[in-house]
Scaffold this motif. Structure first.
Motif, PDB file in Angstrom:
ATOM      1  N   VAL A 130      14.412 -13.073   2.911  1.00 12.94           N
ATOM      2  CA  VAL A 130      12.973 -12.876   3.133  1.00 12.94           C
ATOM      3  C   VAL A 130      12.683 -11.383   3.050  1.00 12.94           C
ATOM      4  CG1 VAL A 130      11.040 -13.220   4.708  1.00 12.94           C
ATOM      5  CG2 VAL A 130      12.863 -14.936   4.568  1.00 12.94           C
ATOM      6  N   TYR A 131      11.677 -11.031   2.257  1.00 12.76           N
ATOM      7  CA  TYR A 131      11.312  -9.629   2.057  1.00 12.76           C
ATOM      8  C   TYR A 131       9.965  -9.345   2.706  1.00 12.76           C
ATOM      9  CZ  TYR A 131      14.912  -9.650  -1.589  1.00 12.76           C
ATOM     10  OH  TYR A 131      16.073  -9.764  -2.282  1.00 12.76           O
ATOM     11  N   ASP A 132       9.814  -8.113   3.256  1.00 15.67           N
ATOM     12  CA  ASP A 132       8.499  -7.710   3.766  1.00 15.67           C
ATOM     13  C   ASP A 132       7.674  -7.099   2.649  1.00 15.67           C
ATOM     14  OD1 ASP A 132       9.562  -5.234   3.294  1.00 15.67           O
ATOM     15  OD2 ASP A 132       9.744  -4.659   5.402  1.00 15.67           O
ATOM     16  N   THR A 133       6.547  -6.552   2.980  1.00 17.39           N
ATOM     17  CA  THR A 133       5.638  -6.000   1.959  1.00 17.39           C
ATOM     18  C   THR A 133       6.232  -4.778   1.269  1.00 17.39           C
ATOM     19  OG1 THR A 133       4.523  -4.744   3.693  1.00 17.39           O
ATOM     20  CG2 THR A 133       3.573  -6.888   3.068  1.00 17.39           C
ATOM     21  N   ASN A 134       7.223  -4.142   1.897  1.00 18.23           N
ATOM     22  CA  ASN A 134       7.886  -2.977   1.289  1.00 18.23           C
ATOM     23  C   ASN A 134       9.121  -3.379   0.502  1.00 18.23           C
ATOM     24  OD1 ASN A 134       6.055  -1.140   2.457  1.00 18.23           O
ATOM     25  ND2 ASN A 134       7.202  -1.243   4.402  1.00 18.23           N
TER      26      ASN A 134
END
Length: 515
Positions: A130-134
């Motif tokens: 899972v990746y964040d907005t960055n």
């Protein structure tokens, strides 16, 4: 018995295929579910550093809804410290993930499948980071099914097979009876021995054809041929062999319409042929062809005769002009002028004849050149036989004389055509004939100051049917080239736009000897 064994074997194979397909469907379902969850904002907020408790609780609620909707056993969300944020067993939330090795691999950005024993037992899982907005990895999603669930799913998928086998057995028996009647109807109620007889008759008819018959499939493999095809094109191969590429490119890989009959030169032989597509179903192409080399030689000889007749016509026209001038003077009773004109005309004619006969000792070719000079003169063109020209009287075959006339006639006619389109004040064609005793070779150079040939056209000028003069032309130079190449000679064309064209030819004369 054979039907039972066949259906049994089919059933086993189908079970294996169904199990394989079911596992592939499971893989796809797990992967797509995990990827969808990894992009869900609820999960991304719950895994973020500043996530509130309500955000984390929302992750469990979403994971349970997703598992029920996708019909899977579990959707487990783990943060980057390997603590669970969701689990089917709520007591496991907040505890360390049971497969840290798989988790660390996923946290490195590697999505993968894994089969291991977990809290729910032996399970098959897919891990997705899972990746964040960055675009930083903040956790992972593990989506999976237990082996018990997978086994039940495969068993459910296999159940129709057993019913299908029984139904298939009944249908097979009925189909066999129907098929037997259908096949007999398709074969026109013929017995095998009758079919064999018809096949023999078919082969006899094909092998009795004067034309060669050759059929290839879309992979250029031979699927049918007759004996004539073997005789006309030796070495084409047997049925099932790959057709030699040079034969395919010569006869099949051409852009003309299939309904057209075409001519082609292949390995010094001339062929007339047509190609049709095999349809219903479309499986390849059918070639019908005939060797027309003997006919072509007759036509070429007639073509040489035509060239000679054209020269004689021009010469006759010149005589008629002079006779009409004399007749007019006689009708006007200008007898003194007639007496003056006749010696002058005779002198000019004898001078031209003497000039050419002194350099060209073969009467037929000399007469032909005189006719061509008159033909050029009709078009306001000067045809000049070079003073350096010399062709001795040779004992050669009549066909060789015809070939020389065809070569000279076609090249000179092309030069006349080129000069007809030219705006030059003085239009001129220079012809040089020389004979090399040692090499028994006739050397011809013909040069004009016409409009010239563009470089892109010069490349195609020897292609059969190519012409700048319109449809139905473009065979003269091809014929000349074929004659010269058949004698292993040299045929070179050099041309410059607005300046003119120069043709150089070396034509070996077979068994020539001076007379």
């Amino acid at each position: 018995m054979a039907t039972v064994i066949s259906l049994g074997t089919t059933g086993i194979l189908l079970q294996q295929v169904i199990e394989k397909n079911e596992r592939e469907n499971i893989n796809l379902r797990l992967k797509s579910t995990a990827q969808m969850a990894a992009l869900e904002p609820i999960i991304i907020r719950g895994l973020s550093l500043n996530a509130s408790q309500s955000d984390k609780n929302a992750v469990q609620n979403y994971a349970q809804r997703l598992a029920n909707t996708a019909n899977i056993d579990f959707v487990v969300v783990v943060n980057d410290d390997l603590y669970r944020l969701s689990h089917p067993n709520e007591k496991q939330i907040g505890k360390k993930f049971s497969s840290p090795q798989d988790a660390r691999q996923t946290l490195q950005g590697k999505a993968h499948f894994s089969t291991k024993v977990g809290v729910l037992g032996l399970g098959y899982r897919y891990f997705e980071p899972v990746y964040d907005t960055n675009h930083s990895i903040i956790g992972l999603v593990s989506v999976g099914l237990t082996e018990d669930t997978i086994a039940r799913s495969i068993k459910t998928a296999r159940r129709p097979i057993f019913v299908g086998l029984i139904v298939g057995l009944l249908i097979g028996i009925a189909g066999a009876v129907f098929l037997a009647k259908r096949v007999k109807k398709i074969l026109l109620n013929m017995e095998p021995h009758v079919i064999a007889k018809k096949l023999v008759e078919k082969n006899t008819i094909e092998n009795s054809m004067m034309e060669g018959l050759l059929a290839v499939d879309d992979q250029q493999n031979i699927i049918a041929k007759n004996m004539t095809a073997d005789q006309l094109l030796p070495g084409i191969g047997d049925i099932g062999d790959h057709l030699p590429i040079e034969i395919f490119q010569t006869f099949f890989a051409r852009s003309e319409k299939d309904s057209d009959t075409k001519r082609v030169l292949f390995q010094t032989r001339a062929y007339l042929y047509s190609v049709a597509q095999l349809v219903s179903p479309a499986v390849g192409s059918l070639l019908l062809f005939r060797d027309i080399t003997d006919f072509k030689e007759i036509v070429e000889e007639l073509d040489g005769t035509k060239q000679y007749a054209q020269a004689l016509r021009a010469q006759t026209h010149e005589f008629m002009n002079k006779l009409q001038a004399i007749t007019g003077l006689i009708e006007l009773k200008k007898y003194d002028e007639v007496i003056t004109l006749i010696p002058q005309l005779t002198s000019d004619y004898q001078q031209n004849i003497g000039y050419i006969m002194a350099r060209v000792k073969m009467p037929v070719i000399a007469g032909f050149l005189i006719g061509k000079m008159n033909y050029a003169q009709e078009h306001d063109i000067i045809l000049n036989i070079s003073e350096s020209s010399y062709l001795p009287k040779l004992a050669i075959l009549r066909r060789e004389v015809t070939n020389i006339i065809k070569i000279l006639g076609n090249i000179i006619d092309n030069a006349v055509d080129a000069l007809s389109d030219s705006n030059n004040y003085q239009k001129k064609i220079d012809v040089l004939l020389r004979y090399d005793d040692e090499g028994q070779t006739l050397i011809i150079t013909i040069e004009d100051n016409g409009s010239g040939i563009a470089s892109n056209q010069l490349v195609e000028i020897l292609t059969i049917g190519f012409s700048t003069k319109g449809h139905g032309r473009g065979f003269g130079l091809t014929t000349v080239n074929a004659i010269i190449m058949d004698h292993h000679g040299v045929f070179d064309i050099q041309s410059t736009l607005t300046i003119g064209t120069k043709v150089y030819i070396e034509y070996p004369l077979r068994n020539a000897r001076p007379m």
